[in-house]
Design an enzyme around this catalytic site. Structure first.
Site, PDB file in Angstrom:
ATOM      1  N   LEU A  84     112.455 -31.288  72.732  1.00 47.59           N
ATOM      2  CA  LEU A  84     112.754 -31.317  71.427  1.00 47.59           C
ATOM      3  C   LEU A  84     113.843 -32.302  71.058  1.00 47.59           C
ATOM      4  CD1 LEU A  84     111.321 -27.910  69.873  1.00 47.59           C
ATOM      5  CD2 LEU A  84     110.273 -29.474  69.724  1.00 47.59           C
ATOM      6  N   GLY A  85     114.759 -31.732  72.001  1.00 46.55           N
ATOM      7  CA  GLY A  85     116.095 -32.364  71.794  1.00 46.55           C
ATOM      8  C   GLY A  85     116.807 -31.647  73.255  1.00 46.55           C
ATOM      9  N   GLY A  87     121.421 -31.565  74.023  1.00 51.97           N
ATOM     10  CA  GLY A  87     122.643 -31.677  73.821  1.00 51.97           C
ATOM     11  C   GLY A  87     123.828 -31.512  74.355  1.00 51.97           C
ATOM     12  N   GLY A  88     125.143 -31.306  74.680  1.00 56.78           N
ATOM     13  CA  GLY A  88     125.630 -30.812  75.487  1.00 56.78           C
ATOM     14  C   GLY A  88     125.871 -29.765  76.594  1.00 56.78           C
ATOM     15  N   GLY A  90     122.610 -28.316  76.641  1.00 49.38           N
ATOM     16  CA  GLY A  90     121.274 -28.442  77.906  1.00 49.38           C
ATOM     17  C   GLY A  90     120.215 -28.551  76.868  1.00 49.38           C
ATOM     18  N   ASP A 204     130.796 -25.658  63.033  1.00 50.43           N
ATOM     19  CA  ASP A 204     130.814 -27.156  63.795  1.00 50.43           C
ATOM     20  C   ASP A 204     129.273 -26.712  62.793  1.00 50.43           C
ATOM     21  OD1 ASP A 204     130.116 -28.799  64.900  1.00 50.43           O
ATOM     22  OD2 ASP A 204     129.219 -28.103  67.258  1.00 50.43           O
TER      23      ASP A 204
END
Length: 381
Positions: A84-85, A87-88, A90, A204
């Protein structure tokens, strides 16, 4: 006499051989100990703070969600087939549990061995239960193999829908939907700051970390940088800047402006709502600092002139809601934390009358130097 001399020679030979043998044994023992210590240090490095995480999980067993084996995680994601996506930390993979429930499985990178973000996520989100906070259904922790299992959010992140020209969608969301999303996020943050037994500061807040279900109900996600504190604590002790460039409150860098507190989330929320209104990012690494802060100045000037010039305002209700979102966001990005409203007040302003909303002072907009930007701690969902 000859026999006595021969005996003494033999004794010397025996003693010499024994001493040599003992020396060899000591040398071998030292070699083994050095090799063992090196191996021990290697495995400690590989395992990181694994024992500390296990202690944490045991101490919070009654609060923590269900624990799964890594083999279970592989089964529910069909060996991580549907990504699905990224990022930093994983990747995130689509999965299905045995009862048929769809889930999103966040697999943490093995390079992040200290377990801090894992503990943050489990410790903070296990304390929550709110319609605007994503639900953690389970987790896996087997040495370096770590995963967090969340409810599946059909529409993904807010980021896909708010920026003009995003090729991944057919266009921006309507103003009514944007307004309702802004209110939902505010409710989620108000719950984190005041509704939990332990106050949670997210650190965040950004469109990438707001997930949308099939009805576009927003849910705050990714608690890897979160801080927990008691409600009586107004300030948070921090030794590092944390967050994502463009959304980090100025006091995180410049403590002379005021202490770091839940008002840092308020600032991030204000930046995000401005992005929702304007359809553009507040910060762009490809432009200079003047352009980075251009839109907030522009929108403030046009707010005073009552000429917003925003696209897609189809009705008077759209115009009113857009204006409320702008005024509230400008209050939220005030430079001094003491000038920003708490999230309960943000909700009152969003849901109240436009006529009762005062125009905030023009904020002294903050853009940290690129050296700070590069050194800050970031989190990508």
């Amino acid at each position: 006499m000859t026999s006595l001399a021969g005996g003494r020679s033999s004794l010397k030979l025996v003693l010499g051989a024994s001493a040599a043998g003992i020396g060899i044994l000591i040398l071998l023992a030292l070699c083994i100990m050095i090799k063992f210590n090196k191996s021990l240090m290697f495995w400690k490095k590989q395992m990181g703070n694994h024992p500390n995480v296990e202690v944490f999980l045991r101490n919070h067993e009654s609060l923590a969600p269900k624990r799964y084996r890594y083999s279970d995680v592989k089964k529910m994601t069909n060996s991580f087939k549907d990504k699905l996506g990224e990022g930093g930390y994983g990747g995130v993979y689509k999965g299905k549990m045995l009862d048929g429930q769809m889930v999103a499985v966040k697999v943490l990178s093995e390079t992040k061995g200290n377990g801090e973000e894992f503990i943050n996520e489990v410790a903070s989100i296990s304390k929550t239960s709110h319609v605007n906070i994503v639900t953690l259904l389970g987790f896996c922790y087997e040495g370096p193999k770590r995963a967090l299992i969340y409810e599946f959010m059909a529409n993904g992140s807010l980021e896909k829908f708010i920026y003009n020209g995003n090729p991944s969608t057919n266009g921006r969301l309507g103003w009514e939907t944007l307004y309702n999303i802004a209110i939902g996020i505010a409710r989620g943050l108000e719950y984190l700051h005041r509704g939990c037994n332990t106050r949670i500061v997210h650190f965040d807040i950004k469109p990438h970390n707001i997930l949308l279900n099939e009805d576009f109900c927003p849910k705050v996600s990714d608690f890897g940088l979160a801080k927990l504190c008691t409600k009586k604590e107004s300030m948070i002790s921090m030794f590092d800047a944390r967050g994502t460039p463009g959304y980090i409150a100025p006091e995180v860098f410049y403590r002379s402006l005021g202490g770091v507190s839940y008002k840092s989330d308020v600032y991030s929320y204000g930046v995000m709502v401005l992005e929702m209104v304007g359809g553009r990012k507040n910060i762009d690494v490809g432009v200079d600092r003047i352009s980075e802060i251009y839109f907030p100045h522009w929108i403030y000037n046009h707010l005073e002139l009552d000429e917003l010039g925003l696209q897609g305002l189809m009705s008077e209700e759209d115009r009113v809601n857009a204006r409320k979102m702008i005024i509230v966001s400008l209050w939220c990005i005030q430079t001094k934390p003491s000038d920003r409203p708490p999230m309960c007040r943000v909700l009152d302003m969003l849901e109240g009358s436009l006529q009762s909303l005062p125009i905030p002072p023009k904020p002294f907009l903050f853009s940290p130097a690129r050296s700070m930007k590069d050194s800050s701690t970031t989190s990508e969902l």
